[in-house]
Scaffold this motif. Structure first.
Motif, PDB file in Angstrom:
ATOM      1  N   LEU A 106       5.828 -21.078  -3.028  1.00  0.00           N
ATOM      2  CA  LEU A 106       6.565 -22.333  -3.035  1.00  0.00           C
ATOM      3  C   LEU A 106       7.953 -22.100  -3.622  1.00  0.00           C
ATOM      4  CD1 LEU A 106       3.994 -25.074  -4.106  1.00  0.00           C
ATOM      5  CD2 LEU A 106       5.138 -24.837  -1.921  1.00  0.00           C
ATOM      6  N   ILE A 107       8.989 -22.336  -2.828  1.00  0.00           N
ATOM      7  CA  ILE A 107      10.377 -22.185  -3.267  1.00  0.00           C
ATOM      8  C   ILE A 107      10.974 -23.581  -3.334  1.00  0.00           C
ATOM      9  CG2 ILE A 107      12.577 -21.081  -2.798  1.00  0.00           C
ATOM     10  CD1 ILE A 107      11.099 -19.000  -1.164  1.00  0.00           C
ATOM     11  N   TYR A 108      10.887 -24.182  -4.525  1.00  0.00           N
ATOM     12  CA  TYR A 108      11.345 -25.552  -4.733  1.00  0.00           C
ATOM     13  C   TYR A 108      10.680 -26.502  -3.735  1.00  0.00           C
ATOM     14  CZ  TYR A 108      14.920 -23.622  -7.810  1.00  0.00           C
ATOM     15  OH  TYR A 108      15.565 -22.964  -8.833  1.00  0.00           O
ATOM     16  N   GLY A 109       9.374 -26.340  -3.562  1.00  0.00           N
ATOM     17  CA  GLY A 109       8.624 -27.192  -2.653  1.00  0.00           C
ATOM     18  C   GLY A 109       8.607 -26.733  -1.216  1.00  0.00           C
ATOM     19  N   ARG A 110       9.375 -25.715  -0.867  1.00  0.00           N
ATOM     20  CA  ARG A 110       9.408 -25.225   0.517  1.00  0.00           C
ATOM     21  C   ARG A 110       8.335 -24.157   0.674  1.00  0.00           C
ATOM     22  NH1 ARG A 110      14.872 -22.929   3.446  1.00  0.00           N
ATOM     23  NH2 ARG A 110      14.064 -22.790   5.576  1.00  0.00           N
ATOM     24  N   PRO A 111       7.338 -24.366   1.529  1.00  0.00           N
ATOM     25  CA  PRO A 111       6.238 -23.403   1.637  1.00  0.00           C
ATOM     26  C   PRO A 111       6.627 -22.181   2.463  1.00  0.00           C
ATOM     27  CG  PRO A 111       5.863 -25.236   3.124  1.00  0.00           C
ATOM     28  CD  PRO A 111       7.128 -25.557   2.381  1.00  0.00           C
ATOM     29  N   VAL A 112       6.337 -21.023   1.920  1.00  0.00           N
ATOM     30  CA  VAL A 112       6.544 -19.748   2.611  1.00  0.00           C
ATOM     31  C   VAL A 112       5.241 -18.967   2.507  1.00  0.00           C
ATOM     32  CG1 VAL A 112       7.828 -17.590   2.671  1.00  0.00           C
ATOM     33  CG2 VAL A 112       9.013 -19.708   2.106  1.00  0.00           C
ATOM     34  N   TYR A 113       4.674 -18.576   3.650  1.00  0.00           N
ATOM     35  CA  TYR A 113       3.405 -17.868   3.675  1.00  0.00           C
ATOM     36  C   TYR A 113       3.657 -16.363   3.744  1.00  0.00           C
ATOM     37  CZ  TYR A 113       1.189 -22.360   4.451  1.00  0.00           C
ATOM     38  OH  TYR A 113       0.758 -23.648   4.301  1.00  0.00           O
ATOM     39  N   VAL A 114       3.057 -15.649   2.802  1.00  0.00           N
ATOM     40  CA  VAL A 114       3.146 -14.187   2.741  1.00  0.00           C
ATOM     41  C   VAL A 114       1.801 -13.634   3.190  1.00  0.00           C
ATOM     42  CG1 VAL A 114       3.642 -12.198   1.292  1.00  0.00           C
ATOM     43  CG2 VAL A 114       4.770 -14.371   0.829  1.00  0.00           C
ATOM     44  N   THR A 115       1.787 -12.936   4.303  1.00  0.00           N
ATOM     45  CA  THR A 115       0.555 -12.408   4.895  1.00  0.00           C
ATOM     46  C   THR A 115       0.598 -10.889   4.895  1.00  0.00           C
ATOM     47  OG1 THR A 115       0.512 -14.339   6.358  1.00  0.00           O
ATOM     48  CG2 THR A 115      -0.981 -12.525   6.885  1.00  0.00           C
ATOM     49  N   LEU A 116      -0.506 -10.292   4.494  1.00  0.00           N
ATOM     50  CA  LEU A 116      -0.619  -8.837   4.466  1.00  0.00           C
ATOM     51  C   LEU A 116      -1.830  -8.442   5.308  1.00  0.00           C
ATOM     52  CD1 LEU A 116       0.957  -6.542   3.043  1.00  0.00           C
ATOM     53  CD2 LEU A 116      -0.840  -6.493   1.340  1.00  0.00           C
ATOM     54  N   ILE A 117      -1.589  -7.641   6.345  1.00  0.00           N
ATOM     55  CA  ILE A 117      -2.646  -7.210   7.266  1.00  0.00           C
ATOM     56  C   ILE A 117      -2.652  -5.687   7.304  1.00  0.00           C
ATOM     57  CG2 ILE A 117      -3.529  -7.300   9.627  1.00  0.00           C
ATOM     58  CD1 ILE A 117      -2.068  -9.916  10.005  1.00  0.00           C
ATOM     59  N   ALA A 118      -3.809  -5.100   7.070  1.00  0.00           N
ATOM     60  CA  ALA A 118      -3.978  -3.646   7.138  1.00  0.00           C
ATOM     61  C   ALA A 118      -4.974  -3.328   8.232  1.00  0.00           C
ATOM     62  CB  ALA A 118      -4.463  -3.089   5.799  1.00  0.00           C
ATOM     63  N   ARG A 119      -4.589  -2.463   9.177  1.00  0.00           N
ATOM     64  CA  ARG A 119      -5.440  -2.082  10.304  1.00  0.00           C
ATOM     65  C   ARG A 119      -5.787  -0.600  10.173  1.00  0.00           C
ATOM     66  NH1 ARG A 119      -1.521  -5.765  12.409  1.00  0.00           N
ATOM     67  NH2 ARG A 119       0.051  -4.117  12.454  1.00  0.00           N
ATOM     68  N   GLU A 147      -2.333   1.118   9.144  1.00  0.00           N
ATOM     69  CA  GLU A 147      -1.053   0.478   9.454  1.00  0.00           C
ATOM     70  C   GLU A 147      -1.005  -0.862   8.727  1.00  0.00           C
ATOM     71  OE1 GLU A 147       0.603   0.416  13.616  1.00  0.00           O
ATOM     72  OE2 GLU A 147       0.324  -1.750  13.328  1.00  0.00           O
ATOM     73  N   THR A 148      -0.073  -0.994   7.780  1.00  0.00           N
ATOM     74  CA  THR A 148       0.050  -2.190   6.951  1.00  0.00           C
ATOM     75  C   THR A 148       1.271  -2.982   7.382  1.00  0.00           C
ATOM     76  OG1 THR A 148      -0.988  -1.058   5.081  1.00  0.00           O
ATOM     77  CG2 THR A 148       0.260  -3.060   4.605  1.00  0.00           C
ATOM     78  N   GLU A 149       1.063  -4.261   7.648  1.00  0.00           N
ATOM     79  CA  GLU A 149       2.143  -5.141   8.085  1.00  0.00           C
ATOM     80  C   GLU A 149       2.211  -6.351   7.162  1.00  0.00           C
ATOM     81  OE1 GLU A 149       3.712  -7.492  12.113  1.00  0.00           O
ATOM     82  OE2 GLU A 149       1.721  -6.587  12.053  1.00  0.00           O
ATOM     83  N   GLN A 150       3.388  -6.644   6.653  1.00  0.00           N
ATOM     84  CA  GLN A 150       3.613  -7.842   5.847  1.00  0.00           C
ATOM     85  C   GLN A 150       4.465  -8.819   6.652  1.00  0.00           C
ATOM     86  OE1 GLN A 150       5.481  -5.774   2.491  1.00  0.00           O
ATOM     87  NE2 GLN A 150       7.385  -6.853   2.921  1.00  0.00           N
ATOM     88  N   GLY A 202      -1.643   7.740   5.696  1.00  0.00           N
ATOM     89  CA  GLY A 202      -2.583   8.602   6.399  1.00  0.00           C
ATOM     90  C   GLY A 202      -2.654   9.964   5.756  1.00  0.00           C
ATOM     91  N   SER A 203      -3.720  10.677   6.030  1.00  0.00           N
ATOM     92  CA  SER A 203      -3.925  11.999   5.456  1.00  0.00           C
ATOM     93  C   SER A 203      -2.879  12.983   5.985  1.00  0.00           C
ATOM     94  CB  SER A 203      -5.333  12.499   5.792  1.00  0.00           C
ATOM     95  OG  SER A 203      -5.605  13.712   5.139  1.00  0.00           O
ATOM     96  N   VAL A 204      -2.724  14.090   5.289  1.00  0.00           N
ATOM     97  CA  VAL A 204      -1.746  15.106   5.680  1.00  0.00           C
ATOM     98  C   VAL A 204      -2.144  15.656   7.046  1.00  0.00           C
ATOM     99  CG1 VAL A 204      -0.670  17.285   5.044  1.00  0.00           C
ATOM    100  CG2 VAL A 204      -1.323  15.646   3.270  1.00  0.00           C
ATOM    101  N   PRO A 205      -1.267  15.615   8.055  1.00  0.00           N
ATOM    102  CA  PRO A 205      -1.641  16.010   9.428  1.00  0.00           C
ATOM    103  C   PRO A 205      -1.738  17.522   9.609  1.00  0.00           C
ATOM    104  CG  PRO A 205       0.659  15.355   9.366  1.00  0.00           C
ATOM    105  CD  PRO A 205       0.116  15.100   7.993  1.00  0.00           C
ATOM    106  N   LEU A 206      -2.751  18.109   9.005  1.00  0.00           N
ATOM    107  CA  LEU A 206      -3.019  19.544   9.114  1.00  0.00           C
ATOM    108  C   LEU A 206      -4.518  19.743   9.290  1.00  0.00           C
ATOM    109  CD1 LEU A 206      -0.828  20.781   6.115  1.00  0.00           C
ATOM    110  CD2 LEU A 206      -0.182  20.852   8.527  1.00  0.00           C
ATOM    111  N   TYR A 207      -4.902  20.961   9.667  1.00  0.00           N
ATOM    112  CA  TYR A 207      -6.317  21.320   9.703  1.00  0.00           C
ATOM    113  C   TYR A 207      -6.730  21.726   8.291  1.00  0.00           C
ATOM    114  CZ  TYR A 207      -6.554  21.429  14.829  1.00  0.00           C
ATOM    115  OH  TYR A 207      -6.552  21.094  16.161  1.00  0.00           O
ATOM    116  N   TRP A 208      -7.280  20.796   7.520  1.00  0.00           N
ATOM    117  CA  TRP A 208      -7.707  21.134   6.164  1.00  0.00           C
ATOM    118  C   TRP A 208      -8.934  20.305   5.791  1.00  0.00           C
ATOM    119  CZ3 TRP A 208      -7.549  17.758   1.845  1.00  0.00           C
ATOM    120  CH2 TRP A 208      -6.915  16.528   2.073  1.00  0.00           C
ATOM    121  N   SER A 209      -9.654  20.774   4.810  1.00  0.00           N
ATOM    122  CA  SER A 209     -10.873  20.109   4.357  1.00  0.00           C
ATOM    123  C   SER A 209     -11.131  20.520   2.915  1.00  0.00           C
ATOM    124  CB  SER A 209     -12.074  20.465   5.249  1.00  0.00           C
ATOM    125  OG  SER A 209     -12.336  21.855   5.178  1.00  0.00           O
TER     126      SER A 209
END
Length: 695
Positions: free
Chosen positions: A54-67, A93-96, A119-126
Motif C-alpha cells: 500500500l503506497i498511501y492507499g494505492r494498492p500495488v501487488y508484488v508477485t513472485l513465481i518460481a518455475r 526460473e524466478t519472475e517478479q 541452476g547447478s554448474v553446467p558441467l559433468y560433475w557429481s
C-alpha cells in the motif's frame, strides 16, 4: 517475458506453455490430440507468493513465481551438474511481477516483470554419497575440453532470454583442500572457450565472487557488494514494462534511468538477457544474491510505474521487509524441494543482525538436510522419475527400485551415436545470433519462420476464459474480495502501529518502530503509555493491606475484565487541584521525592480502585504522611453522571418514541412470518433495486 505474435484477423490466441517447466507434459501426450485444449491442465512445480503493498492507499501487488525445470530434475546429491542435453539440476526460473492494482485490467493496467535464473554448474560433475559424510568429495565425471555440455546449456539460454547472459558464480575460490574450487576453475575455462567464438557485444559475462569467504570477514559488507553487482546487472538486462515513460520521469529525472539496458519499444520496455546465479547447492547463497538483484529491480520497476522519486530502496523499510519475507518463503520452498530442509543462512544472517536464537535453528536445519539427503532422497528421486515418466513401468523391465542407478534414464542420448556432430566453434543454433539481443523465442512471427506454438481460435470454437469465469470483472466487486489467497499486507503486517508516523512504505524505520518490535526496545513515550494503561486497568481491592498481600502473578487481562464496568461508569481526571485540570503522566511529579515514586503510584492505584465501588466521594482516612496529603491535591473527582442518583442501581428507564416502537414491532413480526402489506414507497424502492441490480 512475454510472447509477441503478429497475426492477421483472428478471434483469439492460445499459446502452449514452455515445455521445460511443465511437469505433466508427458502425462498429457496421450490425450492431447483427442480432447479439447480447455480440458488440459498444465502443472508447474515451484513457488508462488503474492503480497500487497500500500503506497498511501494505492494498492500495488508484488508477485513472485518460481518455475522448476522438469528436465534432469531430482534431489540434492543425486542430481548434480548437467545431463548430455544441456539441462542442469535444480534449474529454477524466478519472475517478479509488479502490478498497479488501482486499475483492474490487463489491457489498460500497468505492470512490470523481471526474470532471473538459478541452476547447478553446467558441467559433468557429481558427488560420491556412498560414504556418510556432510560434504562428499566433488568429482568431474567426464572430460569435456571443448565445453560441449556448457555450450548446449547456454544455447538454450540464448534462445529463451537473449543477450547478455550474466553468470554470477558464488562458489568458493580459496580452500585449504580443493573442493568447490574444482567447479570454479572448470567453469571459467568453459566460458573462456565459448566466448572466443561470439561477438564481443554478445559474450557471456562471468562474475566470480567468493561469498562465503567475504561473509567471515569483518571488514567487508556482503550485501553492499551484492548491491553493486545487482545494480550493474539490472542496468544491462533491463526489465519488462507495458507502459512508456511517465511525465514524472521528465520532471524528476534520474541519471541511472538513462543508462538502463534492455530494449525500448513503442509501448514500453523489454528485458533482454538474464542473470544466472549459482553456488554449489544453489540454495542459501543463491537465494540471498537473487534477493539483492530482485530488490534492485524492484526499485527500477516502482520508479518506472511512477511510485517513487528515484530507483533506490533502503533496508528497514516496510516495502523491503515485505519483499524480503517473500524471498525467504521462496528460498524455503525451493530448498525443501531440492535439499530436504529450509534455508540455513538467510538475509539477516548476511546482514549480521540475526538473533542469537537463529544459530540453534540453523543447526537443526543442517541436521534435517543431512538426514533427508542420507535416508529419504532416494525414495523422493524414484517418485520424481515415475511422475515425470522418465521411467515407464513395463513387464519386460526391472522394477524402479531394482535399478542400480538412474543415470541412463536421464542420459538417454549417451548410448546413441549422433547423426551429425555438433560444431565446437559454431555452438549456437541457427538463427539465434541474428536476432540478438532479442531472445529467439520471442521474435515476432513476421520476421521469423521458426515454428511458433500458437493456435488460432475461430469464433465458433469453444474457448474458456478462466480469469473472466472466476473473477467476474463485469460485476461491481473488489479484487480483495474475490482473491482466494490471503496476501501479506504492508500496512497490516509491517507498518508500525503508532499513530503519527510516516505511512509511506519507503520510510526507513528503526527496529523499535516496527510492528514486530520487542517490548524491551520500546521508546520512553511508549513506556509511558504502557504505564498509563497498566494504571487504568488495576484491580479493585478494597484496602491497601489486600494490595500488599495479593499475588504478583495475576494477569493483567483478568484485572482489565474486573475493572471495565467501573471505569466506564465514572471517568476521572488527573490534575493538580480544583478546576484547573491538566493531564500528567504517572510518576512524573517533580515536587515529590524520587524514592517515593513507587509508593505514590501504588496510592494512585488505590484511588482508582475505589471507583469500582461507584463512589462520587472519596473515603478519607487519617492521613499523616506528607505523601498522602499531596495525593489529595493530585486526584480530584468530577461527577459527570446525568442521572439523579449516581449509582448503577438508581437509573431511569430509557424512553422510546412511538415511531421507533412500531418499527421494532414490525421487525419482530417479520421474523415470525407476519409481514404487513408494503406501502407505496417500499414498492418503488424495491423496483428501483431490481432495475439497478438485474436489468
Amino acid at each position: 517475458m512475454f510472447l509477441y505474435v503478429c497475426v492477421s484477423v483472428v478471434h483469439g490466441l492460445k499459446n502452449e506453455p514452455y515445455a521445460k517447466y511443465v511437469w505433466n507434459s508427458r502425462l498429457l501426450e496421450r490425450i492431447k490430440d483427442t480432447v479439447h485444449p480447455d480440458w488440459l491442465m498444465y502443472i508447474i512445480h515451484g513457488f508462488c507468493g503474492q503480497s500487497k503493498l500500500l503506497i498511501y492507499g494505492r494498492p500495488v501487488y508484488v508477485t513472485l513465481i518460481a518455475r522448476r525445470s522438469s528436465r534432469f530434475a531430482g534431489t540434492r546429491f543425486l542430481k548434480r551438474g548437467s545431463n548430455c542435453e544441456g539441462d542442469v539440476a535444480n534449474e529454477v526460473e524466478t519472475e517478479q511481477i509488479i502490478h498497479d492494482a488501482s486499475v483492474m485490467s490487463f489491457t489498460a493496467g500497468s505492470y512490470s516483470s523481471y526474470v532471473q535464473v538459478r541452476g547447478s554448474v553446467p558441467l559433468y560433475w557429481s558427488q560420491d554419497i556412498s560414504t556418510m559424510m556432510p560434504k562428499p568429495p566433488i568429482r568431474l565425471d567426464q572430460a569435456d575440453p571443448y565445453a560441449h555440455v556448457a555450450a548446449l546449456h547456454f544455447d538454450q539460454m540464448l534462445q529463451r532470454f537473449g543477450s547478455p547472459i550474466i553468470i554470477l558464480n558464488l562458489v568458493k575460490k580459496r580452500e585449504k583442500r580443493k573442493h568447490e574450487k574444482i567447479l570454479s576453475e572448470e567453469l571459467y575455462r568453459a566460458i573462456i572457450n565459448l566466448n572466443q567464438f561470439l561477438s564481443p557485444e554478445h559474450c557471456i559475462d562471468y562474475i566470480a565472487w567468493d561469498m562465503a569467504r567475504y561473509t567471515k570477514s569483518k571488514l567487508c559488507n556482503v550485501l553492499d557488494r551484492l548491491g553493486m553487482i545487482a545494480e550493474n546487472v539490472v542496468k544491462r538486462t533491463g526489465f519488462y514494462i507495458n507502459r512508456s515513460d511517465f511525465h514524472c520521469h521528465t520532471l524528476r529525472p534520474d541519471e541511472r534511468w538513462g543508462d538502463l539496458g534492455g530494449l525500448v519499444v513503442a509501448h514500453g520496455r523489454l528485458q533482454t538477457g538474464v542473470l544466472r546465479t549459482n553456488c554449489v547447492d544453489c540454495l542459501d547463497r543463491t537465494n540471498t544474491a537473487q534477493f539483492m538483484v530482485g530488490k534492485c529491480a524492484l526499485a527500477y520497476q516502482l520508479y518506472a510505474l511512477g511510485m517513487i522519486d528515484k530507483p533506490k530502496l533502503q533496508f528497514d523499510t516496510d516495502c523491503v521487509r515485505l519483499f524480503e519475507e517473500l524471498y525467504e518463503d521462496h528460498g524455503d520452498t525451493l530448498s525443501l524441494q531440492y535439499g530436504g530442509s529450509q534455508l540455513v543462512h538467510r538475509v539477516k544472517t548476511y546482514r549480521k543482525i540475526a538473533p542469537w536464537t537463529q544459530h540453534s535453528k540453523d543447526i537443526m536445519q543442517t541436521l534435517s538436510r543431512y538426514y533427508s539427503n542420507a535416508f529419504s532422497d532416494a525414495d523422493r528421486q524414484d517418485a520424481i522419475n515415475l511422475f515425470l515418466q522418465v521411467y515407464q513401468p513395463s513387464e519386460s523391465k526391472p522394477h524402479l527400485w531394482e535399478l542400480p542407478t538412474d543415470f541412463y534414464l536421464h542420459q538417454s542420448n549417451t548410448m546413441a551415436l549422433p547423426q551429425e556432430r555438433r560444431s565446437y566453434t559454431y555452438w549456437w543454433s541457427d538463427g539465434v545470433l541474428s536476432y540478438l539481443p532479442l531472445p529467439y523465442d520471442e521474435v515476432p512471427c513476421e520476421k521469423n519462420k521458426k515454428k511458433v506454438l500458437v493456435k488460432r481460435v475461430n469464433r465458433y470454437e469453444e474457448s474458456t476464459d478462466m480469469y473472466t469465469e472466476f473473477f467476474k470483472p463485469y460485476e461491481l466487486t473488489s479484487f480483495d474480495d474475490t482473491f482466494c489467497i490471503a496476501m501479506t499486507n504492508s500496512a497490516r503486517e509491517f507498518m508500525p502501529k503508532s499513530v503519527g508516523l510516516d505511512p509511506s512504505p519507503f520510510t526507513v524505520r528503526k527496529p523499535e518502530e516496527t510492528g514486530k518490535s520487542v517490548l524491551g526496545n520500546k521508546s520512553n513515550k511508549e513506556e509511558a503509555v504502557l504505564q498509563r494503561k497498566t494504571a487504568a486497568s488495576a484491580p479493585p481491592p478494597p484496602s491497601e493491606e489486600q494490595i500488599s498481600s495479593s499475588s504478583e502473578d495475576d494477569s493483567e487481562e483478568d484485572r482489565e475484565d474486573d475493572a471495565t464496568a467501573s471505569q466506564r461508569s465514572t471517568p476521572i481526571k488527573i490534575g493538580e487541584s480544583g478546576d484547573n485540570v491538566r493531564t500528567q503522566e504517572v510518576g512524573t511529579y517533580p515536587h515529590l521525592p524520587l524514592c517515593n515514586n513507587v509508593c505514590f503510584v501504588m496510592l494512585c492505584l488505590v484511588r482508582f480502585a475505589h471507583l469500582g465501588q461507584n463512589q462520587h466521594k472519596v473515603e478519607r482516612k487519617d492521613q499523616s504522611t506528607d505523601l498522602q496529603k499531596t495525593l489529595e491535591n493530585v486526584i480530584s473527582l468530577v461527577p459527570v453522571s446525568s442521572f439523579d442518583g449516581d449509582s448503577i442501581y438508581e437509573m431511569l428507564p430509557p424512553r422510546v418514541d412511538l415511531e421507533s416502537r412500531n418499527l421494532f414491532e414490525n421487525h419482530i413480526h417479520a421474523g415470525q412470518g407476519l409481514i404487513r402489506p408494503l406501502c407505496r414507497e417500499d414498492l418503488l424502492l424495491y423496483r428501483e433495486y431490481l432495475k439497478n441490480r438485474y436489468m
